[in-house]
Design an enzyme around this catalytic site. Structure first.
Site, PDB file in Angstrom:
ATOM      1  N   ASP A 149     155.802  63.374 -26.228  1.00  0.00           N
ATOM      2  CA  ASP A 149     156.655  62.265 -26.259  1.00  0.00           C
ATOM      3  C   ASP A 149     158.036  62.653 -26.732  1.00  0.00           C
ATOM      4  O   ASP A 149     158.860  61.767 -27.045  1.00  0.00           O
ATOM      5  CB  ASP A 149     156.073  61.083 -27.326  1.00  0.00           C
ATOM      6  CG  ASP A 149     156.156  61.712 -28.611  1.00  0.00           C
ATOM      7  OD1 ASP A 149     156.227  62.923 -28.821  1.00  0.00           O
ATOM      8  OD2 ASP A 149     155.600  60.874 -29.336  1.00  0.00           O
ATOM      9  N   THR A 163     153.086  65.698 -33.514  1.00  0.00           N
ATOM     10  CA  THR A 163     152.422  64.547 -34.118  1.00  0.00           C
ATOM     11  C   THR A 163     151.314  64.969 -35.017  1.00  0.00           C
ATOM     12  O   THR A 163     150.464  65.795 -34.377  1.00  0.00           O
ATOM     13  CB  THR A 163     151.984  63.497 -33.104  1.00  0.00           C
ATOM     14  OG1 THR A 163     153.460  63.306 -32.391  1.00  0.00           O
ATOM     15  CG2 THR A 163     151.484  62.085 -33.720  1.00  0.00           C
ATOM     16  N   GLU A 189     145.770  55.474 -32.612  1.00  0.00           N
ATOM     17  CA  GLU A 189     146.523  56.527 -32.845  1.00  0.00           C
ATOM     18  C   GLU A 189     145.630  57.953 -32.557  1.00  0.00           C
ATOM     19  O   GLU A 189     146.002  59.002 -31.816  1.00  0.00           O
ATOM     20  CB  GLU A 189     147.376  56.856 -34.257  1.00  0.00           C
ATOM     21  CG  GLU A 189     148.431  55.818 -34.505  1.00  0.00           C
ATOM     22  CD  GLU A 189     149.680  56.318 -33.780  1.00  0.00           C
ATOM     23  OE1 GLU A 189     149.872  57.609 -33.571  1.00  0.00           O
ATOM     24  OE2 GLU A 189     150.270  55.370 -33.405  1.00  0.00           O
TER      25      GLU A 189
END
Length: 279
Positions: free
Chosen positions: A81, A86, A63
């Site tokens: 995305d 995020t 990640e």
């Protein structure tokens, strides 16, 4: 997602063993030949603190391209995305609801915190990729909140509630050891726990079409291979997740080595970068 029937089987088996006549046990003991003591080491699950830290390092390598997962409380960006921001140690997203849940939990623990004022905006953007009402001010305040131990605890709590505990509980119910528990955890982190085409529930369902879990009498390696094959197929459904190296050059490496207990030393690659955990 725990399967109650597995617990029932264990209870029934325990009752059967308890019900065995004491005279039979005694007779067996009386005629047993002396043997050397055998020490059995119980397998340690992913919820063991050290194994959990290993799991976090493995996820962080994929990640955040770093093993230092504790430095990721402050992480926040839009990775393109379609899920908005995020952020944090597990990739909480503004577009999927888990970031909203996190900030709500943080506010329950610490009313008036620096992120509480963004709750109306987080509710509005939930389900979208929008940054409306958030933006650079939100990014700055997220980084500030990350220095707060209460916010770090909130991130840990939500990681466990939404991702880690459900994954480990389901994997244990399926008879999987630490590697399988991690495979489930990493899948839920990326895909969520639902039954959409790329969700964890669908991945597991597709794996079960190919192989039985150990709890069903199947071979652990065979089932995990089927699960990782289904995981790879799910990743390819989304362009942002189409690089399958976290399966191909990480989890499959451990599976091929039959390291079902996820014991160090561990060596793997993600997105072409090499990593290792030696102890």
């Amino acid at each position: 997602m725990h399967r109650p029937q597995h617990r029932t089987v264990r209870i029934a088996l325990a009752a059967l063993l308890v019900a065995a006549p004491a005279t039979v046990v005694a007779a067996g003991a009386a005629h047993a030949a002396p043997t050397a003591a055998v020490v059995q080491v119980k397998a340690v699950g992913l919820d063991d603190p050290h194994k959990k830290d290993i799991a976090m390092q493995l996820v962080s390598s994929a990640e955040n391209s770093s093993l230092d997962w504790k430095s990721q409380y402050k992480y926040i960006e839009d990775i393109g995305d379609g899920r908005g921001y995020t952020a944090g140690i597990i990739g909480f997203c503004s577009g999927t609801g888990d970031m909203l849940d996190l900030v709500e939990h943080y506010t329950d623990l610490k009313p008036g915190n620096v992120l509480a004022k963004y709750l109306p905006a987080l509710r509005k953007v939930n389900g979208t990729e929008s940054h409306t009402g958030l933006g650079s001010a939100f990014e700055k305040d997220w980084a500030a909140a990350a220095k707060d131990g209460v916010f770090q605890k909130a991130q840990n709590d939500e990681r466990d509630r939404v991702y880690f505990n459900p994954a480990v509980n389901q994997a244990k119910a399926d008879g999987l050891r630490a590697l399988g528990q991690f495979a489930y955890y990493d899948a839920i982190v990326m895909h969520g726990g639902g039954f959409d085409p790329a969700g964890f529930g669908t991945i597991r369902k597709n794996a079960l079409k190919k192989a039985k879990t150990p709890a069903q009498g199947g071979d652990e390696a065979t089932y995990l291979k089927a699960f990782l094959d289904a995981r790879r197929a799910a990743m390819k459904l989304e362009e942002a997740h189409s690089d399958t190296s976290r399966v191909d050059t990480e989890q499959l490496v451990f599976l091929n080595a039959k390291n079902f207990d996820l014991n160090p030393p561990l060596k793997w690659k993600v997105y072409g970068d090499s990593y290792s955990i030696n102890s």
